[in-house]
Design an enzyme around this catalytic site. Structure first.
Site, PDB file in Angstrom:
ATOM      1  N   GLU A 218       0.822  -1.214   0.000  1.00  0.00           N
ATOM      2  CA  GLU A 218       0.000   0.000   0.000  1.00  0.00           C
ATOM      3  C   GLU A 218       0.852   1.257   0.000  1.00  0.00           C
ATOM      4  O   GLU A 218       0.502   2.268  -0.614  1.00  0.00           O
ATOM      5  CB  GLU A 218      -0.845   0.010   1.286  1.00  0.00           C
ATOM      6  CG  GLU A 218      -2.315  -0.171   1.092  1.00  0.00           C
ATOM      7  CD  GLU A 218      -2.979   1.066   0.548  1.00  0.00           C
ATOM      8  OE1 GLU A 218      -2.746   1.382  -0.633  1.00  0.00           O
ATOM      9  OE2 GLU A 218      -3.737   1.692   1.278  1.00  0.00           O
TER      10      GLU A 218
ATOM     11  N   THR B  27      -4.355  10.255  -2.774  1.00  0.00           N
ATOM     12  CA  THR B  27      -4.176  10.014  -1.331  1.00  0.00           C
ATOM     13  C   THR B  27      -2.958  10.775  -0.815  1.00  0.00           C
ATOM     14  O   THR B  27      -2.986  11.340   0.275  1.00  0.00           O
ATOM     15  CB  THR B  27      -4.027   8.498  -1.055  1.00  0.00           C
ATOM     16  OG1 THR B  27      -5.219   7.857  -1.494  1.00  0.00           O
ATOM     17  CG2 THR B  27      -3.823   8.205   0.418  1.00  0.00           C
TER      18      THR B  27
HETATM   19  N1  HSE Z   1      -6.348   6.430   6.157  1.00  0.00           N
HETATM   20  C1  HSE Z   1      -5.956   6.764   4.830  1.00  0.00           C
HETATM   21  C2  HSE Z   1      -6.127   8.253   4.621  1.00  0.00           C
HETATM   22  C3  HSE Z   1      -6.804   6.008   3.851  1.00  0.00           C
HETATM   23  O1  HSE Z   1      -7.210   8.759   4.920  1.00  0.00           O
HETATM   24  O2  HSE Z   1      -5.203   8.918   4.167  1.00  0.00           O
HETATM   25  C4  HSE Z   1      -6.379   6.183   2.419  1.00  0.00           C
HETATM   26  O3  HSE Z   1      -5.251   5.421   2.120  1.00  0.00           O
END
Ligand code: HSE
Length: 300
Positions: free
Chosen positions: A128, A176
């Protein structure tokens, strides 16, 4: 002597997930019954990756840059990997995480490595990081384990929750990496107290399959407000979903998906209100009426 089937190829269905759930930034996640990625692996001398399906043009196929390739490297399990994307990339539905989680489960079976699903979560989380810049397990944990997951560095807790879920995916792209770069660097005590209360309420709601408590626990004053301006129409869509029978609404992961918890029997109304509200803002979207589902499924 028992017949041992020699495994030469493995297929996995890895579900979409929604991370954060408002108050559980980088910790909470749920598996969705749909959509999903289908990952097929076969043993090979070196890893190659082919990606088909939704948004595949935007996904790197170099093993060092693709989440599945990083997982293959971590497991020392070279393979010909074919990913059929059912989950749009950069959607907030754990697209890269599903590919990483599904590949980890598939290669574990292909090479007979016998790692547990919990152990695979941390391998998939490394994959990831190739997509988001930092390893976090809030999407890969539910994609592998199913249900509602609480992922912390000390371990993963899974709750077999059963709730209807509506997710609405607008035709907007959010990176992201960018959505993480804009986050506040510190949290004041008042916000911290609110967040603990909301996260605890949400967790209690998951143990009771109670949409009212889960909806209330989605509230978040720290992360979500910094990201809403990445989603045109966020406030209108939020209001429309609440008016149509949602108990709470928030951003799915880092967005642009919006997540709503519908009251019992209200999924259709909530989904339709969200799509209409986006359209009024000039944004096309697609809603899924789904529910919390199982983790990745293995087909040998
Ligand atoms: N927890 C992560 C964020 C989820 O909100 O950045 C997306 O990868």
């Amino acid at each position: 002597m028992p017949l041992v089937k020699r495994v030469t190829m493995v297929t996995v269905r890895a579900p979409a997930t929604v991370a954060n759930l408002g108050s559980g930034f980088d910790v909470f996640g749920i598996a969705l019954r749909q959509p999903a990625d289908i990952i097929h692996v076969e043993k090979a001398e070196e890893t190659t990756i082919q990606v088909n399906g939704i948004g595949s043009n935007y996904i790197p196929t170099s093993p060092k840059k693709n989440t599945a390739g990083v997982v293959a490297e971590e497991l020392d399990a070279p393979a010909t990997i074919t990913i059929n994307k059912g989950i749009r990339p950069s959607s907030g539905l754990g697209s890269s995480a599903a590919s990483a989680a599904g590949t980890a489960l598939a290669l574990n079976a292909l090479y007979g490595q016998e790692l547990s699903r919990e152990e695979l979560v941390w391998i998939a989380a490394k994959g990831e990081s190739a997509a988001s810049g930092e390893p976090h397990a809030d999407n890969v944990a539910p994609s592998l384990l199913g249900g509602f997951t609480i992922a912390t560095p000390d371990g993963i807790t899974t709750i077999d929750a059963h709730l209807d879920i509506v997710v609405c995916l607008p035709e907007i792209t959010v990176s992201t990496r960018n959505a993480r770069e804009m986050l506040p660097k510190s949290v004041d005590l008042h916000s911290h107290v609110q967040t603990v209360g909301n996260a605890a309420t949400l967790t209690a709601g998951m143990t009771q399959n109670n949409p009212e408590l889960v909806g209330r626990g989605l509230s978040d004053s720290v992360v979500t407000p910094t990201r809403t301006n990445l989603i045109s129409g966020y406030e209108s869509v939020h209001q429309a979903a609440m008016d149509a029978g949602a108990t709470g609404v928030t951003i799915g992961g880092s967005g642009p998906t919006m997540l709503a918890i519908p009251k019992k029997g209200k999924s259709r109304e909530v989904a339709s209100a969200m799509v209409s509200a986006f359209l009024e803002q000039g944004v096309n979207s697609r809603a899924y009426q789904t529910n919390i589902g199982p983790g990745a499924e293995l087909y040998l």
